[in-house]
Design a protein around this motif. Structure first.
Motif, PDB file in Angstrom:
ATOM      1  N   GLN A 157      -6.828   1.814   0.376  1.00 19.88           N
ATOM      2  CA  GLN A 157      -5.877   0.737   0.051  1.00 19.88           C
ATOM      3  C   GLN A 157      -4.665   1.265  -0.726  1.00 19.88           C
ATOM      4  O   GLN A 157      -4.331   0.781  -1.810  1.00 19.88           O
ATOM      5  CB  GLN A 157      -6.588  -0.388  -0.713  1.00 19.88           C
ATOM      6  CG  GLN A 157      -7.739  -0.975   0.087  1.00 19.88           C
ATOM      7  CD  GLN A 157      -8.468  -2.098  -0.629  1.00 19.88           C
ATOM      8  OE1 GLN A 157      -8.252  -2.352  -1.811  1.00 19.88           O
ATOM      9  NE2 GLN A 157      -9.336  -2.775   0.095  1.00 19.88           N
ATOM     10  N   ILE A 158      -4.041   2.277  -0.133  1.00 26.50           N
ATOM     11  CA  ILE A 158      -2.833   2.861  -0.752  1.00 26.50           C
ATOM     12  C   ILE A 158      -1.636   2.572   0.148  1.00 26.50           C
ATOM     13  O   ILE A 158      -1.675   2.834   1.356  1.00 26.50           O
ATOM     14  CB  ILE A 158      -2.987   4.387  -0.934  1.00 26.50           C
ATOM     15  CG1 ILE A 158      -4.200   4.705  -1.810  1.00 26.50           C
ATOM     16  CG2 ILE A 158      -1.712   4.977  -1.550  1.00 26.50           C
ATOM     17  CD1 ILE A 158      -4.500   6.193  -1.932  1.00 26.50           C
ATOM     18  N   LEU A 159      -0.593   2.018  -0.448  1.00 21.07           N
ATOM     19  CA  LEU A 159       0.650   1.761   0.278  1.00 21.07           C
ATOM     20  C   LEU A 159       1.635   2.888  -0.044  1.00 21.07           C
ATOM     21  O   LEU A 159       2.046   3.042  -1.195  1.00 21.07           O
ATOM     22  CB  LEU A 159       1.245   0.414  -0.146  1.00 21.07           C
ATOM     23  CG  LEU A 159       2.544   0.001   0.550  1.00 21.07           C
ATOM     24  CD1 LEU A 159       2.294  -0.330   2.025  1.00 21.07           C
ATOM     25  CD2 LEU A 159       3.191  -1.181  -0.156  1.00 21.07           C
ATOM     26  N   SER A 173       2.328  13.256 -15.697  1.00 17.80           N
ATOM     27  CA  SER A 173       1.178  12.396 -15.372  1.00 17.80           C
ATOM     28  C   SER A 173       1.592  11.453 -14.244  1.00 17.80           C
ATOM     29  O   SER A 173       2.618  10.775 -14.352  1.00 17.80           O
ATOM     30  CB  SER A 173       0.778  11.569 -16.587  1.00 17.80           C
ATOM     31  OG  SER A 173       0.595  12.421 -17.694  1.00 17.80           O
ATOM     32  N   PRO A 174       0.819  11.390 -13.177  1.00 16.43           N
ATOM     33  CA  PRO A 174       1.320  10.741 -11.962  1.00 16.43           C
ATOM     34  C   PRO A 174       1.229   9.218 -11.916  1.00 16.43           C
ATOM     35  O   PRO A 174       1.821   8.606 -11.037  1.00 16.43           O
ATOM     36  CB  PRO A 174       0.429  11.334 -10.875  1.00 16.43           C
ATOM     37  CG  PRO A 174      -0.851  11.640 -11.574  1.00 16.43           C
ATOM     38  CD  PRO A 174      -0.490  12.020 -12.967  1.00 16.43           C
ATOM     39  N   PHE A 175       0.501   8.586 -12.823  1.00 22.09           N
ATOM     40  CA  PHE A 175       0.275   7.139 -12.690  1.00 22.09           C
ATOM     41  C   PHE A 175       1.092   6.337 -13.711  1.00 22.09           C
ATOM     42  O   PHE A 175       1.359   6.800 -14.820  1.00 22.09           O
ATOM     43  CB  PHE A 175      -1.210   6.806 -12.853  1.00 22.09           C
ATOM     44  CG  PHE A 175      -2.045   7.294 -11.698  1.00 22.09           C
ATOM     45  CD1 PHE A 175      -1.997   6.643 -10.468  1.00 22.09           C
ATOM     46  CD2 PHE A 175      -2.857   8.411 -11.825  1.00 22.09           C
ATOM     47  CE1 PHE A 175      -2.757   7.093  -9.387  1.00 22.09           C
ATOM     48  CE2 PHE A 175      -3.610   8.861 -10.757  1.00 22.09           C
ATOM     49  CZ  PHE A 175      -3.556   8.199  -9.537  1.00 22.09           C
ATOM     50  N   ILE A 218       0.323   1.763  -5.143  1.00 16.46           N
ATOM     51  CA  ILE A 218       1.583   1.901  -4.401  1.00 16.46           C
ATOM     52  C   ILE A 218       2.112   3.292  -4.732  1.00 16.46           C
ATOM     53  O   ILE A 218       2.389   3.600  -5.895  1.00 16.46           O
ATOM     54  CB  ILE A 218       2.622   0.839  -4.789  1.00 16.46           C
ATOM     55  CG1 ILE A 218       2.123  -0.566  -4.441  1.00 16.46           C
ATOM     56  CG2 ILE A 218       3.943   1.111  -4.086  1.00 16.46           C
ATOM     57  CD1 ILE A 218       3.077  -1.686  -4.875  1.00 16.46           C
ATOM     58  N   ALA A 219       2.206   4.116  -3.699  1.00 16.62           N
ATOM     59  CA  ALA A 219       2.624   5.507  -3.893  1.00 16.62           C
ATOM     60  C   ALA A 219       4.014   5.685  -3.289  1.00 16.62           C
ATOM     61  O   ALA A 219       4.155   5.895  -2.080  1.00 16.62           O
ATOM     62  CB  ALA A 219       1.616   6.443  -3.229  1.00 16.62           C
ATOM     63  N   PRO A 220       5.063   5.564  -4.115  1.00 20.41           N
ATOM     64  CA  PRO A 220       6.422   5.690  -3.584  1.00 20.41           C
ATOM     65  C   PRO A 220       6.828   7.157  -3.424  1.00 20.41           C
ATOM     66  O   PRO A 220       6.076   8.067  -3.792  1.00 20.41           O
ATOM     67  CB  PRO A 220       7.270   5.000  -4.656  1.00 20.41           C
ATOM     68  CG  PRO A 220       6.514   5.182  -5.921  1.00 20.41           C
ATOM     69  CD  PRO A 220       5.050   5.293  -5.561  1.00 20.41           C
ATOM     70  N   TRP A 226       2.082   3.470  -8.739  1.00 24.22           N
ATOM     71  CA  TRP A 226       1.708   2.215  -9.397  1.00 24.22           C
ATOM     72  C   TRP A 226       0.229   1.925  -9.125  1.00 24.22           C
ATOM     73  O   TRP A 226      -0.191   1.934  -7.969  1.00 24.22           O
ATOM     74  CB  TRP A 226       2.542   1.063  -8.847  1.00 24.22           C
ATOM     75  CG  TRP A 226       4.017   1.232  -8.979  1.00 24.22           C
ATOM     76  CD1 TRP A 226       4.857   1.774  -8.053  1.00 24.22           C
ATOM     77  CD2 TRP A 226       4.842   0.857 -10.093  1.00 24.22           C
ATOM     78  NE1 TRP A 226       6.155   1.759  -8.527  1.00 24.22           N
ATOM     79  CE2 TRP A 226       6.176   1.201  -9.768  1.00 24.22           C
ATOM     80  CE3 TRP A 226       4.581   0.255 -11.323  1.00 24.22           C
ATOM     81  CZ2 TRP A 226       7.236   0.972 -10.637  1.00 24.22           C
ATOM     82  CZ3 TRP A 226       5.649   0.030 -12.187  1.00 24.22           C
ATOM     83  CH2 TRP A 226       6.951   0.389 -11.848  1.00 24.22           C
ATOM     84  N   ARG A 227      -0.543   1.693 -10.171  1.00 21.48           N
ATOM     85  CA  ARG A 227      -1.931   1.265  -9.958  1.00 21.48           C
ATOM     86  C   ARG A 227      -2.324   0.169 -10.945  1.00 21.48           C
ATOM     87  O   ARG A 227      -3.181  -0.644 -10.657  1.00 21.48           O
ATOM     88  CB  ARG A 227      -2.913   2.445 -10.041  1.00 21.48           C
ATOM     89  CG  ARG A 227      -3.066   3.056 -11.417  1.00 21.48           C
ATOM     90  CD  ARG A 227      -4.124   4.152 -11.473  1.00 21.48           C
ATOM     91  NE  ARG A 227      -4.180   4.731 -12.803  1.00 21.48           N
ATOM     92  CZ  ARG A 227      -4.861   5.824 -13.117  1.00 21.48           C
ATOM     93  NH1 ARG A 227      -5.557   6.454 -12.188  1.00 21.48           N
ATOM     94  NH2 ARG A 227      -4.864   6.270 -14.356  1.00 21.48           N
TER      95      ARG A 227
END
Ligand code: FEO
Length: 395
Positions: A157-159, A173-175, A218-220, A226-227
């Protein structure tokens, strides 16, 4: 170089451009990232690449996980070179990979790189099975290029939203929740204001395409993933797309010998006395991209320029040209400025604002040469009146 796993078998493999300060004219004091993601399932799929000079960083990250030659698919969500610049090099290392993209993406890729690949053109609703998970393709034409597309990985469930929901900020940090959320939201707003504002009318339709889809991340293509604040950023996009404003005024001006600057400061005092948040920016001290983010949610805009060569100052002309591209909606505007023997700046600014879709209140406030105390009091009243209009429009 650390490997970052977003979910089991889904990795961040992009590049972090800590020192980038100018992204085709957009001032980026916090740097820029070019996000690329690798999905390792029964098939191996790379989502977007990076800007060409960062090809080795991308390859090094991929090699920590798999041999690039094993990549089966490269999804090109967007052909702009910050995301596709490394495509030719990647295709040399992954010669068996299919390139997945929209029809517009295919045309643009051929024109950018003057070569053909094993293209697989996808359209709305197409699904690509990777094994346990599948990718669903969601074209988002003109958000912000004709080719633009998002890809949704079911199961995890990753956009992968590409430019949408992006931010120009480098972090270790990625999140979203690992960073100061105020910084992230500010950079998301700035990104929207400068990149997506001209296409605001399309944002609502784009959001409706993902409405109802369960999204854990949401992985732009720029900034953090975004989580924890997914609802917040979607809510913000919905508001920006509709041109929702707040009780805020932005004063943007330039000056020759200081008269228009004196006016700007007294007008600011009047707006503030009217109970409205107000910020003041001298054009020569402020990048256009910073002005754009201040304008995004402001309801009131005040533009000040003295008359110079029978028109507005060239610096104000630059602001107007930028606004004519961005076309902000739901704004109240007015102009002010000093002149000597003949005016011209006010008319030039009003006409330029009209071309940006903004109808300025007329008349604006002008005065001759240098303001005296009576005229400064009138500037204060002009600001106070403007604040009342801004408040009234928000009711
Ligand atoms: Fe991040 Fe439109 O490229």
């Amino acid at each position: 170089m650390n490997t970052i796993e977003l979910a089991k078998g889904v990795y961040y493999v992009g590049a972090v451009d800590w020192n980038q300060r100018d992204f085709h004219g957009y001032y980026t004091p916090r740097g820029v990232t070019y996000n690329s993601y690798l999905i390792v399932d029964e098939k191996i799929c790379l989502i977007d690449t990076v800007k060409a000079p960062f090809t080795n960083e991308l390859l090094e990250r991929i090699r920590q996980i798999v041999d690039p030659a094993k990549i089966d698919y490269v999804v090109v969500n967007h052909v702009e070179p910050d995301h596709s610049g490394a495509l030719p090099a990647i295709m040399e290392h992954a010669p068996n990979a299919k390139v997945i993209l929209t029809a517009n993406g295919r045309t643009e890729t051929i024109k950018h790189y003057q070569r053909e690949y094993d293209f697989q053109v996808v359209k709305e609703g197409d699904i690509l099975s990777l094994g346990k998970n599948s990718l669903h393709f969601i074209p988002l034409p003109m958000l912000h290029w004709p080719d633009s597309m998002a890809s949704y990985l079911d199961g995890h469930q990753i956009l992968f939203s590409n430019d949408a929901f992006g931010q120009h900020i480098c972090t270790s940090s990625p999140f979203d929740d690992q960073n100061d959320i105020h910084d992230i939201l500010y950079e998301a707003a700035k990104y929207y204001a400068n990149i997506l504002m001209p296409y605001s009318k399309l944002v609502g339709r784009a959001l409706s395409k993902v409405e109802g889809i369960p999204v854990k991340q949401i992985a732009p293509s720029h900034g953090v993933v975004w989580r924890s604040h997914i609802n917040k950023i979607i809510e913000k996009y919905a508001a920006w797309g509709q041109g929702v404003t707040c009780d805020k005024v932005v004063v943007i001006y330039d000056a020759l010998w200081g008269s228009t600057e004196q006016m700007a400061r007294r007008i600011l005092d009047g707006v503030a006395a009217g109970g409205v948040q107000v910020k003041l920016f001298k054009i020569t001290n402020t990048p256009l991209s910073e002005l754009a983010v201040e304008i995004l949610e402001a309801r009131g805009l005040l533009f000040g320029s003295p008359t110079h060569n029978n028109g507005m100052m060239a610096t104000m002309g630059g602001v107007m040209t930028y606004l004519q591209g961005l076309r902000p909606i739901n704004k109240i505007a007015a102009t002010f400025g000093a002149f000597g023997w003949g005016g011209g700046a006010e008319q030039a600014m009003v006409e330029a604002l009209g071309k940006a879709g903004i109808k300025a209140e007329e008349p604006g406030f002008t005065l001759k040469w240098v303001p005296d105390e009576t005229e400064l009091d009138a500037c204060f009243s002009f600001g106070l009146d403007f604040a009342q209009k801004v408040l009234a429009a928000g009711k």
